[in-house]
Scaffold this motif. Structure first.
Motif, PDB file in Angstrom:
ATOM      1  N   ALA A  23       0.960  -1.350   0.197  1.00  0.00           N
ATOM      2  CA  ALA A  23      -0.252  -0.177   0.376  1.00  0.00           C
ATOM      3  C   ALA A  23       1.006   1.252   0.081  1.00  0.00           C
ATOM      4  N   VAL A  24       2.358   0.879   0.616  1.00  0.00           N
ATOM      5  CA  VAL A  24       3.013   2.235   0.554  1.00  0.00           C
ATOM      6  C   VAL A  24       3.179   2.526  -0.938  1.00  0.00           C
ATOM      7  N   ALA A  25       3.744   1.665  -1.952  1.00  0.00           N
ATOM      8  CA  ALA A  25       4.303   2.116  -2.548  1.00  0.00           C
ATOM      9  C   ALA A  25       3.400   2.259  -3.972  1.00  0.00           C
ATOM     10  N   LEU A  26       2.245   1.440  -3.623  1.00  0.00           N
ATOM     11  CA  LEU A  26       1.512   1.655  -4.392  1.00  0.00           C
ATOM     12  C   LEU A  26       0.705   3.557  -4.133  1.00  0.00           C
ATOM     13  N   CYS A  27       1.051   3.860  -2.899  1.00  0.00           N
ATOM     14  CA  CYS A  27       0.724   5.649  -2.459  1.00  0.00           C
ATOM     15  C   CYS A  27       1.666   6.554  -2.960  1.00  0.00           C
ATOM     16  N   VAL A  28       2.788   6.164  -2.570  1.00  0.00           N
ATOM     17  CA  VAL A  28       3.503   6.705  -3.750  1.00  0.00           C
ATOM     18  C   VAL A  28       3.768   6.931  -5.117  1.00  0.00           C
ATOM     19  N   ALA A  29       3.828   5.287  -5.895  1.00  0.00           N
ATOM     20  CA  ALA A  29       3.304   5.435  -7.028  1.00  0.00           C
ATOM     21  C   ALA A  29       1.766   6.215  -8.029  1.00  0.00           C
ATOM     22  N   GLU A  87      -0.088  -5.553  -6.986  1.00  0.00           N
ATOM     23  CA  GLU A  87       0.804  -5.846  -7.946  1.00  0.00           C
ATOM     24  C   GLU A  87       1.988  -5.185  -8.367  1.00  0.00           C
ATOM     25  N   VAL A  88       1.718  -3.807  -7.667  1.00  0.00           N
ATOM     26  CA  VAL A  88       2.313  -2.185  -8.317  1.00  0.00           C
ATOM     27  C   VAL A  88       4.127  -2.479  -7.772  1.00  0.00           C
ATOM     28  N   PHE A 121      -4.529   3.902   6.465  1.00  0.00           N
ATOM     29  CA  PHE A 121      -4.219   4.852   6.226  1.00  0.00           C
ATOM     30  C   PHE A 121      -2.716   5.334   5.908  1.00  0.00           C
ATOM     31  N   VAL A 122      -2.469   5.296   4.806  1.00  0.00           N
ATOM     32  CA  VAL A 122      -0.847   6.031   3.810  1.00  0.00           C
ATOM     33  C   VAL A 122      -1.424   7.767   3.060  1.00  0.00           C
ATOM     34  N   LYS A 123      -0.528   7.818   3.390  1.00  0.00           N
ATOM     35  CA  LYS A 123      -0.279   9.469   2.813  1.00  0.00           C
ATOM     36  C   LYS A 123       1.122   9.915   2.389  1.00  0.00           C
ATOM     37  N   ALA A 124       0.550   9.837   1.151  1.00  0.00           N
ATOM     38  CA  ALA A 124       2.088  10.262   0.268  1.00  0.00           C
ATOM     39  C   ALA A 124       2.799  11.266  -0.387  1.00  0.00           C
ATOM     40  N   ALA A 135       0.557  14.492  -4.285  1.00  0.00           N
ATOM     41  CA  ALA A 135       0.221  13.855  -3.124  1.00  0.00           C
ATOM     42  C   ALA A 135      -0.987  12.704  -3.382  1.00  0.00           C
ATOM     43  N   CYS A 136      -1.200  11.198  -2.480  1.00  0.00           N
ATOM     44  CA  CYS A 136      -1.751  10.746  -2.698  1.00  0.00           C
ATOM     45  C   CYS A 136      -2.113   9.940  -1.845  1.00  0.00           C
ATOM     46  N   LEU A 137      -4.040  10.150  -1.326  1.00  0.00           N
ATOM     47  CA  LEU A 137      -3.727   9.591   0.170  1.00  0.00           C
ATOM     48  C   LEU A 137      -4.672   8.208  -0.200  1.00  0.00           C
ATOM     49  N   ILE A 138      -4.421   7.393   0.390  1.00  0.00           N
ATOM     50  CA  ILE A 138      -4.442   5.137   0.172  1.00  0.00           C
ATOM     51  C   ILE A 138      -5.730   5.405   2.070  1.00  0.00           C
ATOM     52  N   GLU A 139      -7.142   5.249   2.159  1.00  0.00           N
ATOM     53  CA  GLU A 139      -7.241   5.387   3.484  1.00  0.00           C
ATOM     54  C   GLU A 139      -8.370   3.910   3.401  1.00  0.00           C
ATOM     55  N   GLY A 140      -8.726   3.176   4.324  1.00  0.00           N
ATOM     56  CA  GLY A 140      -9.729   2.011   4.407  1.00  0.00           C
ATOM     57  C   GLY A 140      -9.423   0.796   4.004  1.00  0.00           C
ATOM     58  N   ALA A 141      -8.688   1.368   2.697  1.00  0.00           N
ATOM     59  CA  ALA A 141      -8.537  -0.819   2.526  1.00  0.00           C
ATOM     60  C   ALA A 141      -7.312  -0.447   1.763  1.00  0.00           C
ATOM     61  N   HIS A 142      -6.225  -1.587   0.949  1.00  0.00           N
ATOM     62  CA  HIS A 142      -5.186  -1.288   0.967  1.00  0.00           C
ATOM     63  C   HIS A 142      -4.900  -0.851  -0.425  1.00  0.00           C
ATOM     64  N   THR A 143      -6.198  -0.534  -1.523  1.00  0.00           N
ATOM     65  CA  THR A 143      -5.860   0.314  -2.514  1.00  0.00           C
ATOM     66  C   THR A 143      -7.103   0.933  -2.760  1.00  0.00           C
ATOM     67  N   ARG A 144      -7.066   1.555  -1.697  1.00  0.00           N
ATOM     68  CA  ARG A 144      -8.423   2.368  -1.667  1.00  0.00           C
ATOM     69  C   ARG A 144      -8.089   4.016  -1.917  1.00  0.00           C
ATOM     70  N   ILE A 145      -7.992   5.015  -2.749  1.00  0.00           N
ATOM     71  CA  ILE A 145      -7.575   5.625  -3.161  1.00  0.00           C
ATOM     72  C   ILE A 145      -8.697   7.121  -2.893  1.00  0.00           C
ATOM     73  N   VAL A 146      -7.967   7.516  -1.925  1.00  0.00           N
ATOM     74  CA  VAL A 146      -9.574   8.665  -1.599  1.00  0.00           C
ATOM     75  C   VAL A 146      -9.134   9.406  -2.652  1.00  0.00           C
ATOM     76  N   ARG A 147      -7.823  10.322  -2.528  1.00  0.00           N
ATOM     77  CA  ARG A 147      -7.662  11.934  -2.799  1.00  0.00           C
ATOM     78  C   ARG A 147      -6.409  11.256  -3.268  1.00  0.00           C
ATOM     79  N   VAL A 148      -6.074  12.421  -4.642  1.00  0.00           N
ATOM     80  CA  VAL A 148      -4.612  12.571  -6.005  1.00  0.00           C
ATOM     81  C   VAL A 148      -4.587  13.820  -6.066  1.00  0.00           C
ATOM     82  N   GLU A 149      -3.556  14.994  -5.579  1.00  0.00           N
ATOM     83  CA  GLU A 149      -3.557  16.356  -5.911  1.00  0.00           C
ATOM     84  C   GLU A 149      -1.780  16.623  -6.757  1.00  0.00           C
TER      85      GLU A 149
END
Length: 432
Positions: A23-29, A87-88, A121-124, A135-149
């Motif tokens: 999830a960390v790698a996904l958020c950063v990617a 599988e990021v 919760f992951v915010k990159a 920036a990217c925020l994942i929250e609630g589930a490992h692949t649930r991208i909430v917001r991208v800025e």
């Protein structure tokens, strides 16, 4: 009410490596993909204590044994592809790893635990050398991208996802429904199973079997699965040896996965080790019994449903070891159903499993997960066998007359009674 296909799509997915650093790698990617300038100046990742704990000591696929959320974050920036979900890092190679290690050496990557947050919760925040920010925020589930800025402007936002202020809301539509359903109601979707569902479920079996075979054949992790197999000796293919066989296969798969072997597994309720525990015990017993492909798939689907039913109440990530408690209960239910074709027997097996292992603590993802995965697997077999003999007489301890109340009791013990566990564990790990 969700369909079986909707359930499988949301709750049963392939995953490469541990899902928390994944999830960390996904958020950063996903954040990095917004930048025009790919010369990265800095990466800062803020994560819940659950994500931080589970990513500290676990191997990252394709890195020859390197461990940690920071390695995952660096690789996510260098070679991650967010379209691949968990599988990021699938297409990362040796050159990418060298680049990522240079970034780490230069101090460009920081992963910070937020000890006030639980769950996923992951915010990159990623900045390029030219000053662009994403920036990217994942929250609630490992692949649930909430917001991208990008440069402070919202590019995409999921209005139905949980807000940044709370990571304890339900993970997705299926999980949200499960949290408000009775157990038997959730199991109704098993009647919808078609040939495509059978093939998808058995594809997950093949993935997890391949990971276990790697663990048996190579000296990875603790080598716990291979050790159990050797100790079983001539009993390996007998009914008496079946508990050890179930434990060995699951432990071998975890041995390999926790050391970062670059093979996918089929996850369950957001976790690869949950997937190993939910799938392999049921499959091994089905193979021993000579069960049909469809009956095997149906019992495994019931195991997945049970795992997600428990996790919908307990939380995606928690102080309690979900592999043993939730996925172990799923496997127990699946085995009991396989041998009885009775939902009542499945319920009894869940109650036995919760009574047995409800207090097992998760102290992070690492090679010793093979011990707990193995425990969950073998106890699932015994719980199923005890259920077929009549099971427990409720109420006693956390076990109630209703399976829903039993699960709720276990969940409250976890979410209310163990709120300080993860923070204590992190402080212990950081003090070394």
């Amino acid at each position: 009410m969700f369909t079986l296909k909707e359930f499988l799509k949301e709750e049963v997915k392939p995953a490469l490596g541990c899902t928390e650093p994944g999830a960390v790698a996904l958020c950063v990617a996903r954040a990095r993909e917004e930048l025009d300038d790919l010369d990265i100046a800095s990466i800062e990742v803020r994560v819940s204590k659950s994500i931080y704990k589970n990513g500290m000591y676990v191997g990252i696929p394709g890195t020859d044994g390197l461990k940690g959320n920071d390695v995952a974050a660096a690789l996510g920036a260098v070679c991650g592809k967010s379209a691949l979900g968990l599988e990021v890092l699938k297409h990362c190679g040796r050159g990418h790893l060298e680049h990522a290690m240079t970034m780490l050496k230069d101090g460009k990557v920081r992963v910070i635990p937020d000890l006030g947050r639980d769950g996923v919760f992951v915010k990159a925040d990623v900045m390029s050398s030219s000053g662009q920010k994403a920036a990217c925020l994942i929250e609630g589930a490992h692949t649930r991208i909430v917001r991208v800025e990008k440069n402070g402007r919202v590019v995409t936002e999921n209005s139905e996802a949980p807000t940044e202020k709370s990571s304890k809301k339900p993970e997705g539509d299926v999980s949200k429904q499960l949290a408000n359903m009775r157990y038997r109601e959730a199991l109704r979707v098993l009647g919808e199973m078609d040939d495509d569902d059978v093939e998808y479920i058995m594809e997950g079996v093949a993935m997890n079997v391949a990971m276990a075979e790697w663990g048996f054949e190579h000296d990875v992790g603790l080598g716990f699965g291979a050790m159990i197999k050797n100790l079983a000796g001539e009993s390996w293919d007998t009914e008496a040896g079946l508990p050890a066989k179930v434990k060995a296969w699951c432990a071998a798969a975890s041995d390999a996965r926790m050391m970062g072997v670059p093979l996918p597994v089929m996850s369950s309720a957001g976790s690869g080790n949950h997937g190993i525990t939910a799938i392999l015990p049921v499959y091994i017993v089905a193979e021993h019994d000579g069960a049909s492909r469809r009956d095997t798939a149906k019992a495994i689907a019931l195991s997945h449903l049970t795992t997600s039913f428990i996790k919908s109440r307990m939380g995606r990530l928690s102080p309690v070891c979900g592999c043993s408690v939730a996925a172990g209960a799923g496997a127990a239910a699946g085995i009991a159903y396989l041998r009885s074709k009775s939902f009542e027997m499945a319920e009894r097996a869940v109650a036995v499993m919760i009574a047995d292992l409800v207090g097992m603590i998760c102290d992070g993802a690492k090679e010793t997960c093979a011990l707990k995965v193995g425990t969950g697997a073998i106890e699932a077999y015994y719980a199923a066998m005890l259920a077929l003999r009549g099971g427990l007489k409720p109420p006693q301890g956390v076990v109630d007359a209703l399976i829903e109340k039993t699960v709720d009791n276990a969940a409250r013990l976890n979410t209310e009674g163990m709120t300080g566990v993860d923070a204590i564990l992190i402080r212990q790990m950081q003090s070394r």
